[in-house]
Design a protein around this motif. Structure first.
Motif, PDB file in Angstrom:
ATOM      1  N   SER A 280      33.665  36.192  42.304  1.00  0.00           N
ATOM      2  CA  SER A 280      33.430  36.722  43.653  1.00  0.00           C
ATOM      3  C   SER A 280      34.697  36.615  44.507  1.00  0.00           C
ATOM      4  O   SER A 280      35.503  35.705  44.318  1.00  0.00           O
ATOM      5  N   GLU A 281      34.808  37.552  45.450  1.00  0.00           N
ATOM      6  CA  GLU A 281      35.909  37.517  46.423  1.00  0.00           C
ATOM      7  C   GLU A 281      37.268  37.426  45.727  1.00  0.00           C
ATOM      8  O   GLU A 281      38.006  36.450  45.865  1.00  0.00           O
ATOM      9  N   VAL A 282      37.593  38.474  44.988  1.00  0.00           N
ATOM     10  CA  VAL A 282      38.833  38.494  44.207  1.00  0.00           C
ATOM     11  C   VAL A 282      39.818  39.484  44.822  1.00  0.00           C
ATOM     12  O   VAL A 282      39.456  40.632  45.133  1.00  0.00           O
ATOM     13  N   GLU A 283      41.059  39.048  44.998  1.00  0.00           N
ATOM     14  CA  GLU A 283      42.121  39.933  45.465  1.00  0.00           C
ATOM     15  C   GLU A 283      42.893  40.476  44.266  1.00  0.00           C
ATOM     16  O   GLU A 283      43.215  39.731  43.340  1.00  0.00           O
ATOM     17  N   VAL A 284      43.167  41.780  44.307  1.00  0.00           N
ATOM     18  CA  VAL A 284      44.017  42.402  43.295  1.00  0.00           C
ATOM     19  C   VAL A 284      45.403  42.528  43.889  1.00  0.00           C
ATOM     20  O   VAL A 284      45.600  43.168  44.926  1.00  0.00           O
ATOM     21  N   LYS A 285      46.382  41.902  43.225  1.00  0.00           N
ATOM     22  CA  LYS A 285      47.744  41.863  43.762  1.00  0.00           C
ATOM     23  C   LYS A 285      48.736  42.489  42.783  1.00  0.00           C
ATOM     24  O   LYS A 285      48.620  42.309  41.582  1.00  0.00           O
ATOM     25  N   GLU A 286      49.699  43.208  43.343  1.00  0.00           N
ATOM     26  CA  GLU A 286      50.799  43.700  42.526  1.00  0.00           C
ATOM     27  C   GLU A 286      51.775  42.557  42.258  1.00  0.00           C
ATOM     28  O   GLU A 286      51.700  41.492  42.873  1.00  0.00           O
ATOM     29  N   VAL A 287      52.699  42.797  41.367  1.00  0.00           N
ATOM     30  CA  VAL A 287      53.665  41.766  40.997  1.00  0.00           C
ATOM     31  C   VAL A 287      54.433  41.276  42.223  1.00  0.00           C
ATOM     32  O   VAL A 287      54.804  40.109  42.320  1.00  0.00           O
ATOM     33  N   LYS A 288      54.632  42.136  43.202  1.00  0.00           N
ATOM     34  CA  LYS A 288      55.369  41.758  44.406  1.00  0.00           C
ATOM     35  C   LYS A 288      54.511  40.983  45.396  1.00  0.00           C
ATOM     36  O   LYS A 288      54.908  40.773  46.541  1.00  0.00           O
ATOM     37  N   ALA A 289      53.350  40.580  44.964  1.00  0.00           N
ATOM     38  CA  ALA A 289      52.437  39.776  45.784  1.00  0.00           C
ATOM     39  C   ALA A 289      51.796  40.561  46.918  1.00  0.00           C
ATOM     40  O   ALA A 289      51.260  39.985  47.859  1.00  0.00           O
ATOM     41  N   THR A 290      51.838  41.879  46.834  1.00  0.00           N
ATOM     42  CA  THR A 290      51.167  42.713  47.825  1.00  0.00           C
ATOM     43  C   THR A 290      49.704  42.897  47.421  1.00  0.00           C
ATOM     44  O   THR A 290      49.415  43.300  46.289  1.00  0.00           O
ATOM     45  N   THR A 291      48.779  42.625  48.335  1.00  0.00           N
ATOM     46  CA  THR A 291      47.363  42.804  48.032  1.00  0.00           C
ATOM     47  C   THR A 291      47.021  44.286  48.032  1.00  0.00           C
ATOM     48  O   THR A 291      47.233  44.985  49.032  1.00  0.00           O
ATOM     49  N   VAL A 292      46.511  44.754  46.927  1.00  0.00           N
ATOM     50  CA  VAL A 292      46.127  46.167  46.801  1.00  0.00           C
ATOM     51  C   VAL A 292      44.750  46.385  47.400  1.00  0.00           C
ATOM     52  O   VAL A 292      44.519  47.315  48.170  1.00  0.00           O
ATOM     53  N   THR A 293      43.812  45.506  47.055  1.00  0.00           N
ATOM     54  CA  THR A 293      42.446  45.612  47.553  1.00  0.00           C
ATOM     55  C   THR A 293      41.700  44.313  47.261  1.00  0.00           C
ATOM     56  O   THR A 293      42.185  43.452  46.533  1.00  0.00           O
ATOM     57  N   ASP A 294      40.523  44.189  47.840  1.00  0.00           N
ATOM     58  CA  ASP A 294      39.630  43.071  47.554  1.00  0.00           C
ATOM     59  C   ASP A 294      38.466  43.585  46.728  1.00  0.00           C
ATOM     60  O   ASP A 294      37.922  44.666  46.993  1.00  0.00           O
ATOM     61  N   ILE A 295      38.076  42.799  45.743  1.00  0.00           N
ATOM     62  CA  ILE A 295      36.888  43.105  44.944  1.00  0.00           C
ATOM     63  C   ILE A 295      35.805  42.099  45.333  1.00  0.00           C
ATOM     64  O   ILE A 295      36.023  40.887  45.277  1.00  0.00           O
ATOM     65  N   ASP A 296      34.648  42.600  45.732  1.00  0.00           N
ATOM     66  CA  ASP A 296      33.575  41.691  46.134  1.00  0.00           C
ATOM     67  C   ASP A 296      33.067  40.884  44.941  1.00  0.00           C
ATOM     68  O   ASP A 296      33.004  39.666  44.983  1.00  0.00           O
ATOM     69  N   ILE A 297      32.691  41.595  43.872  1.00  0.00           N
ATOM     70  CA  ILE A 297      32.215  40.949  42.642  1.00  0.00           C
ATOM     71  C   ILE A 297      32.812  41.689  41.461  1.00  0.00           C
ATOM     72  O   ILE A 297      32.777  42.930  41.417  1.00  0.00           O
ATOM     73  N   CYS A 298      33.352  40.964  40.496  1.00  0.00           N
ATOM     74  CA  CYS A 298      33.743  41.610  39.242  1.00  0.00           C
ATOM     75  C   CYS A 298      33.216  40.779  38.072  1.00  0.00           C
ATOM     76  O   CYS A 298      33.116  39.551  38.159  1.00  0.00           O
ATOM     77  N   VAL A 299      32.857  41.484  37.030  1.00  0.00           N
ATOM     78  CA  VAL A 299      32.390  40.847  35.796  1.00  0.00           C
ATOM     79  C   VAL A 299      33.325  41.302  34.687  1.00  0.00           C
ATOM     80  O   VAL A 299      33.493  42.514  34.469  1.00  0.00           O
ATOM     81  N   VAL A 300      33.967  40.361  34.015  1.00  0.00           N
ATOM     82  CA  VAL A 300      34.941  40.690  32.980  1.00  0.00           C
ATOM     83  C   VAL A 300      34.566  39.974  31.687  1.00  0.00           C
ATOM     84  O   VAL A 300      34.438  38.744  31.652  1.00  0.00           O
ATOM     85  N   LYS A 301      34.410  40.775  30.638  1.00  0.00           N
ATOM     86  CA  LYS A 301      34.073  40.215  29.328  1.00  0.00           C
ATOM     87  C   LYS A 301      34.525  41.206  28.256  1.00  0.00           C
ATOM     88  O   LYS A 301      34.326  42.420  28.411  1.00  0.00           O
ATOM     89  N   ASP A 302      35.098  40.688  27.186  1.00  0.00           N
ATOM     90  CA  ASP A 302      35.481  41.517  26.033  1.00  0.00           C
ATOM     91  C   ASP A 302      36.350  42.703  26.447  1.00  0.00           C
ATOM     92  O   ASP A 302      36.118  43.843  26.020  1.00  0.00           O
TER      93      ASP A 302
END
Length: 400
Positions: free
Chosen positions: A166-188
């Motif tokens: 929950s509450e995940v920030e997606v950041k580029e390599v330059k540490a710039t926040t691209v967007t916020d993800i409310d909920i993500c599920v990652v598997k396989d």
């Protein structure tokens, strides 16, 4: 009622202070009202006097035992000689009966549409809170926080919590926040993104005012969809990293090869599927948009992450091929056909008959789970107590 205590869990103190009742009281009130009406339907003969079926006299054992029930009903009621909806000038105006669905007479409450009481109990506290100028901002923040919490809990019914973030920030390599993800599920190497909106549609939107609806729909669905798909390319190309928004701690995730997403709203919004199809008819893909009530049913019938991911994948890829009036219509079609295209058709429309199975398979046992508690409520009633059915007559001369 299943979501009531969770929805307002951060507002319990405000309700106790300002309304003098608890969420548990409100939930138990509805369980009792629904149970009594079902009892009366099955046991009593009202002849032509159907109004008695929906009438609850003040002299009532359950009110005597639970005085807070009176406080709740008073908050949801209007007097029978009161002018209601005097400012109702068009189909888009707020119908006060939606938030005050109980008629109060000199000696009883009349509840002509019991289902509207559950809706009012679920929705009205938020209206009360935003009328409090000092509490308004906190109420709105709590609403957003709880919406995400509810979605995470629903997903964890069938998916291991270690895959849910929950509450995940997606950041580029330059540490710039691209967007916020409310909920993500990652598997396989697969990712599902859920953007959760607590924005409620205005009454104008719900009743068909197109200009207002487009504005509200943008806030509730379109913005959520655009926020969800914004980081797709970066994530799939492995050119970003993730961190938790609150703690700033880096989130280590496996490389992702496939992503699909959905927009979720906290309130009941039966037309969300049709409206999404309407406003995305020119786009190549129609996004998935649903309420938390839809997600609850989907998780109940899902086998786990693989089922959910496969559904989201086919639902997205075939979003212009399959048509249904509701998300449960699509999901019912998935359980039957796996949403595989048919070689003999250009488009396939699902009817609602399979969605009706959910009423029998899921809601009926849920109703029975609550109604089984009702006998406990009246187990100590005496013969000279006023009957629990709401007739205003003592038990020994009524249902005793």
């Amino acid at each position: 009622m299943n979501f009531l205590e969770t929805k307002y869990s951060l507002d319990k103190d405000w309700l106790l202070t300002n309304k003098n009742f608890s969420l548990e009281d409100a939930k138990n009130l509805y369980i009792n009202l629904k149970s009594i009406i079902n009892f009366k339907l099955n046991v009593k003969d009202f002849g032509d006097n159907f109004i008695e079926l929906y009438t609850f006299n003040f002299n009532n054992y359950i009110f005597k035992k639970n005085p807070n029930f009176i406080k709740i009903l008073d908050s949801l009621s209007f007097k029978e000689n009161e002018v209601l909806n005097q400012n109702f000038n068009g189909i888009g105006d707020l119908n006060q009966f939606k938030i005050r669905p109980v008629i109060k007479t000199d000696n009883s409450y009349i509840i002509p549409l019991p289902y509207t009481v559950s809706e009012a109990i679920y929705d009205s506290p938020f209206y009360w809170m935003i009328d409090d100028k000092k509490y308004r901002n906190k109420a709105q923040k709590n609403r957003g926080d709880i919406a995400e919490n509810i979605v995470a809990k629903l997903l964890s019914r069938k998916i291991d919590s270690k895959f849910i973030h929950s509450e995940v920030e997606v950041k580029e390599v330059k540490a710039t926040t691209v967007t916020d993800i409310d909920i993500c599920v990652v598997k396989d190497n697969k990712m599902l993104i859920f953007q959760v909106k607590s924005k409620r549609l205005s009454q104008l939107s719900k009743n068909g005012d197109i200009a207002t609806f487009e504005k509200d729909f943008k806030l509730a669905v379109r913005d959520a969809h655009e926020q969800a798909i914004l980081p797709y390319e970066l994530i799939l190309s492995n050119k970003c990293y993730f961190q938790y928004k609150d703690s700033g701690k880096k989130l280590e995730l496996p490389e992702v090869n496939e992503i699909y997403s959905a927009c979720l709203v906290l309130d009941s919004y039966p037309a969300i599927t049709a409206h999404t199809r309407l406003f995305f008819h020119k786009e190549k893909i129609t996004p998935i948009a649903m309420s938390i009530f839809d997600l609850e049913i989907i998780m109940e019938y899902s086998q786990g992450f693989d089922t959910l991911f496969d559904y989201f994948k086919k639902r997205t890829q075939n979003s212009k091929y399959f048509i249904a009036d509701s998300e449960l219509g699509f999901f019912g079609g998935y359980l039957r056909t796996k949403l595989e295209k048919r070689p003999d058709s250009d488009i396939v429309a699902f009817d609602a008959d399979f969605a009706q199975r959910f009423d029998l398979d899921y809601y009926k046992p849920l109703m029975e789970k609550y109604e089984i508690k009702f006998p406990e409520t009246i187990k100590n009633i005496g013969r000279n107590d006023y009957c629990f059915c709401g007739s205003g007559i003592k038990l020994k001369k009524c249902c005793g």
